[in-house]
Design a protein around this motif. Structure first.
Motif, PDB file in Angstrom:
ATOM      1  N   LYS A  82      41.762  47.348  30.496  1.00 28.06           N
ATOM      2  CA  LYS A  82      42.589  46.892  31.607  1.00 28.06           C
ATOM      3  C   LYS A  82      42.944  45.412  31.490  1.00 28.06           C
ATOM      4  O   LYS A  82      43.378  44.790  32.451  1.00 28.06           O
ATOM      5  CB  LYS A  82      41.891  47.181  32.936  1.00 28.06           C
ATOM      6  N   VAL A  96      41.406  39.312  33.638  1.00 27.08           N
ATOM      7  CA  VAL A  96      41.962  38.542  34.752  1.00 27.08           C
ATOM      8  C   VAL A  96      42.022  37.058  34.356  1.00 27.08           C
ATOM      9  O   VAL A  96      41.072  36.521  33.795  1.00 27.08           O
ATOM     10  CB  VAL A  96      41.114  38.742  36.018  1.00 27.08           C
ATOM     11  N   SER A 105      57.326  38.675  34.610  1.00 27.13           N
ATOM     12  CA  SER A 105      55.902  38.845  34.876  1.00 27.13           C
ATOM     13  C   SER A 105      55.330  37.587  35.508  1.00 27.13           C
ATOM     14  O   SER A 105      55.937  36.515  35.455  1.00 27.13           O
ATOM     15  CB  SER A 105      55.179  39.119  33.566  1.00 27.13           C
ATOM     16  N   GLY A 148      49.428  39.025  37.766  1.00 27.98           N
ATOM     17  CA  GLY A 148      49.353  40.435  37.398  1.00 27.98           C
ATOM     18  C   GLY A 148      50.556  41.253  37.811  1.00 27.98           C
ATOM     19  O   GLY A 148      50.623  42.454  37.556  1.00 27.98           O
ATOM     20  N   CYS A 176      51.676  45.941  39.932  1.00 26.98           N
ATOM     21  CA  CYS A 176      50.684  44.863  39.938  1.00 26.98           C
ATOM     22  C   CYS A 176      49.359  45.410  39.443  1.00 26.98           C
ATOM     23  O   CYS A 176      48.917  46.508  39.802  1.00 26.98           O
ATOM     24  CB  CYS A 176      50.536  44.220  41.307  1.00 26.98           C
ATOM     25  N   SER A 177      48.762  44.649  38.526  1.00 27.80           N
ATOM     26  CA  SER A 177      47.442  44.955  37.970  1.00 27.80           C
ATOM     27  C   SER A 177      47.003  43.668  37.308  1.00 27.80           C
ATOM     28  O   SER A 177      47.681  43.179  36.398  1.00 27.80           O
ATOM     29  CB  SER A 177      47.550  46.092  36.944  1.00 27.80           C
ATOM     30  N   PRO A 178      45.901  43.066  37.771  1.00 33.05           N
ATOM     31  CA  PRO A 178      45.636  41.665  37.413  1.00 33.05           C
ATOM     32  C   PRO A 178      45.149  41.417  35.991  1.00 33.05           C
ATOM     33  O   PRO A 178      45.206  40.276  35.531  1.00 33.05           O
ATOM     34  CB  PRO A 178      44.574  41.249  38.421  1.00 33.05           C
ATOM     35  N   LEU A 197      45.264  40.834  32.214  1.00 31.12           N
ATOM     36  CA  LEU A 197      46.374  40.422  31.353  1.00 31.12           C
ATOM     37  C   LEU A 197      46.080  40.768  29.903  1.00 31.12           C
ATOM     38  O   LEU A 197      44.922  40.811  29.477  1.00 31.12           O
ATOM     39  CB  LEU A 197      46.592  38.911  31.481  1.00 31.12           C
ATOM     40  N   ASN A 257      50.691  38.761  29.869  1.00 30.96           N
ATOM     41  CA  ASN A 257      51.387  39.676  30.762  1.00 30.96           C
ATOM     42  C   ASN A 257      50.430  40.797  31.167  1.00 30.96           C
ATOM     43  O   ASN A 257      49.513  41.140  30.426  1.00 30.96           O
ATOM     44  CB  ASN A 257      52.624  40.253  30.048  1.00 30.96           C
ATOM     45  N   SER A 258      50.667  41.378  32.342  1.00 31.31           N
ATOM     46  CA  SER A 258      49.783  42.418  32.861  1.00 31.31           C
ATOM     47  C   SER A 258      49.662  43.578  31.865  1.00 31.31           C
ATOM     48  O   SER A 258      50.660  44.218  31.510  1.00 31.31           O
ATOM     49  CB  SER A 258      50.335  42.931  34.201  1.00 31.31           C
ATOM     50  N   GLN A 259      48.440  43.860  31.458  1.00 31.31           N
ATOM     51  CA  GLN A 259      48.174  44.924  30.468  1.00 31.31           C
ATOM     52  C   GLN A 259      48.665  46.285  30.971  1.00 31.31           C
ATOM     53  O   GLN A 259      49.453  46.964  30.320  1.00 31.31           O
ATOM     54  CB  GLN A 259      46.659  44.971  30.207  1.00 31.31           C
ATOM     55  N   GLY A 277      50.485  46.903  33.681  1.00 33.28           N
ATOM     56  CA  GLY A 277      51.869  46.840  34.156  1.00 33.28           C
ATOM     57  C   GLY A 277      52.852  47.106  33.018  1.00 33.28           C
ATOM     58  O   GLY A 277      53.823  47.865  33.172  1.00 33.28           O
TER      59      GLY A 277
END
Lengths: 304, 304, 304, 304
Positions: C21, C24, C256, C260, C275-277, C279, C284-286, C288
């Motif tokens: 994921k 952060v 981005s 996130g 949104c997903s914190p 990175l 960039n958001s992994q 996302g």
């Protein structure tokens, strides 16, 4: 006057017991076979004395050390016009050699980085009648030794693997800073780098740079001012990205080669040469750097 | 439906009266003789219509436009494994092409800058049985036109003056990112760039990229996803240091060549090609850029 | 018409079970506390439908996503004169942000890298009567939501740790490309980045960019051409050194943020926000990035 | 022994009749008012003699020359631990000062470029009880002169215009290579640079570096090794992008300042100082460089 022989012997003892002897360069396949235990050191003073320890009479590939001798021959041939084609500034970070060439319109930062040495080779090619033969004769003459040779298999090894040098030469050519064909310039350049000499031969070859331009047989090879200028260039540019460190730790003008050799000198006093093939992270001889640092510390001799 | 023919004619009138027509490239000697007044424009819609003005049936050197066709052939041959050897990011400032290669360990930023296109040429050389013949046959097939030819004198002209490309190829080779010999790769690459096509032939050749991968004869050359990806790369990387400007002003995926050509396309709708040899400061066709900007403004067609 | 809700739900299921994921961001201390499991996704179509999964109604720090809204406000206020102070080209390698500013005389490469966004903040500061209040009111108006707020503790956290932004702003000032005081510009900029919004609010805020410049309440915020241009800039510059990758894999203009979030849009069709914190390596958001790639693959919707 | 006084007088005559006297720096507003005709030269030999011509007793702003004195004080205070925070390599091209900091993780290339000198200022700030007072007292002590002063209006002028220094300091801070607050470090740094001294005072202040670390009153300020190392750093890094040129043409360790001063020295023999405010293209005093080149040519004194 310090007891030079005993100082060299103490350094020799320490060197052969060093734990970290660096890593032998592998990018020139023919050089990868060098004995990593090879260590030699030779001192030649201007008053005519010589001192040697270890393998100081064993030949090794002088590689980039040849750039200083090529530069001196080019200065003798065409004088200050060299500086229209190459600058005299340190190059900074190693990653950007080709980058700097691109930004600075094909003018290499100095004659001791590869791109600059290739321009010098181009000048020699244009100004010597029989370039390879004449250049070797020049080395033989200043060393007063007729046995010095090119190593054809090392030259060939670089020819078939030296793609970065081909990249640099082609980039120079694109900026009109090579007059001869890329292949011809690099053929000469790879031969120049392949010359094999011993520590004692190198101390003798560089004698004229410590002696106001006059070689062992007291023949003027360069003017005093020209000799000083080459020494200045060695000090600021002779050790890739470690030039400042060498000036700081050793305090002598000098030049290293990827074959493990280093020549350094104190004007009016001496020339000193080391060879040990293991290299540090910046591409200079690990034990050679340490040995020279100890030598200037123990003898309190440096230009500073 | 806008009246495309009258729009093209209005743009043509404006173009032939433009004061600043840019400067014809002189670095490839053979290209310096192009007539600077040459101007052509051709539009091919996916519903089968064609529109042309000016010299749209006069062949010119497609140069870098060929990189897109080489990329598409390489993707058809080896698929996504291409991306192990070349990235898909815009390259930023032009001064640092070789610099970026040095920093990024020999992985070109994208397949549309020279170093990336040389890697693609290497892939084609390894994967086509008769590389030059097979690649030309590919172009002929997707264009549905058997008359397309290499221009041997343009290819030779680049071979003897293209030192920057030799520099890039040797640098790639030094990073083990070329499998074939430098000379062989560049011989193929210079031929690829020397292909001569007309505006109408180019609109037909690029038809499959606007048509989900299927060429004029409705044969799948690439998957729909692959065609989209090539369009994405054209948009972000197709105009050297002016990619952002072209996206901003024109808003279509496209590719320019130093011969003065530009091909652009709107997926599912049309392909449009211009040729005018005068280049702007960033190396893209001066009038071609203006003509395409006017076309998307007047027709309100863009991907954005 | 695809079943958008079920597509979003499938992506959501895959995302919450993903092993990697990302990480952060910790460089803004106040942001380091975000719940790494937070995942939301929201789609707003131009025909008026809305679809959401996960935490799409939970506010998060929009950070760099705010740069697009600041740019659109600046374009509305001063039009094309913006481009005298900032360019529209992708920036290439991230290491050289300040380097490029030095080479390019203080003109940032584009308005979505930090230095460019700081110039935009300077423009807003000069052209809004009550800058912070007016800018927040602009966001509220286009989102049609009065509850949106600055997060003062996040703004303060950046103020006391954002040394790279101070470096960039001072460098801009040294090139006379900031008219206001560095501290004032950065105070505004840090507040702008600290705004908290939900996925659904962001989809609504960006509606006008997919809708020819007209916001949800059908009020023109920008001309159609201006909206297209901002979309072009998002496509070429919206994802730092991963802009090419996003165009290649997702094929939508987007932006981005280090908090996130990602907003992307297909002109005339929809806006989509994730949104997903956590990175990825490029910031960039992994999840996302993955979610949007899946969305365009499953729906076959992209600008290419 | 050459007749130093008549040599200085000959150089002085030539200097005042020189056509190209360079351009007075204008970027520090307070310095722009200097009389461009100001020219002074002062020589102090280790055997106790002094020689002066022209305005050698007129104070001027020492600017970057102060970096050497700050470095020597820092070495006296914290020894070799300095080198954990700053390197000793020449910096190469001037355009990339901040670029190199970015690449090299906030470790300045050497203590004589601005970013390195700011790190040294940070060290002094952490290790002196009353930094500004103590540092000035140090200068007074080694110069044996109680009249030396900061110029508060010059320091203030730099404070309100020195945005590039703020950029460098913030970048250092972002890499955790400043322990004190940016404003505090720069306040000290701008004061240090604002010190006013005459040529003769500077020759006396630098006496210890030519005298194995012992100042005029024969008090050890540094060890002999430390003094040598500072000389080595001056030689490789003392003249921005002209360090190689100065080593090549003059052949002495030295340091220039934007106020037009240059101090150079020959270990064990002399210190020599020039001042002439017109600068050459690389930011070093035009006439000062020429005067020192003539001095070492006429006296045949150099480290090489």
């Amino acid at each position: 006057m310090p007891n030079f022989q005993s100082i060299l012997e103490a350094i020799h003892q320490e060197a052969i017991h060093a734990k970290d002897k660096g890593v032998v360069a592998s990018y020139i396949p023919e050089l990868a076979h060098i004995n990593p235990e090879h260590f030699g050191m030779h001192l030649k003073t201007l008053d005519g004395q010589s001192y040697g320890v270890g393998d100081y009479n064993v030949p090794f590939s002088i590689q980039s050390i040849s750039k200083v001798l090529a530069l001196s021959k080019a200065m003798a041939l065409v004088g200050e016009s060299i500086w229209e084609r190459v600058d005299v500034e340190p190059s900074g970070h190693p990653f950007n050699q080709l980058a700097l060439l691109e930004i600075e319109n094909g003018i290499p930062r100095n004659p001791l980085i590869n791109s600059g040495a290739i321009v010098i080779a181009d000048i020699l090619l244009s100004n010597l009648e029989h370039p390879k033969e004449d250049f070797l004769n020049y080395i033989k003459a200043i060393t007063n030794d007729d046995t010095i040779r090119y190593n054809e298999s090392v030259a060939f090894s670089e020819k078939v693997t030296g793609f970065k040098n081909y990249a640099a030469a082609n980039l120079l050519k694109s900026f009109n800073n090579l007059n001869n064909r890329v292949d011809d310039v690099l053929d000469f350049y790879f031969h120049q780098c392949s010359i094999e000499m011993t520590c004692s031969q190198l101390s003798e070859a560089f004698f004229f740079l410590a002696n106001k331009g006059n070689c062992l047989k007291n023949i003027a090879q360069l003017s005093e001012t020209q000799a000083k200028r080459i020494n200045a260039i060695m000090l600021t540019c002779g050790f890739y990205d470690e030039a400042g460190e060498f000036a700081f730790e050793v305090g002598l003008p000098g030049k290293s080669g990827v074959g493990g050799g280093i020549v350094a000198l104190l004007p009016d006093q001496f020339v000193i040469t080391t060879c040990s093939p293991g290299l540090n992270k910046k591409g200079n001889s690990q034990l050679g750097m340490l040995a020279l640092e100890q030598f200037t510390t123990k003898t309190k001799r440096s230009i500073f």
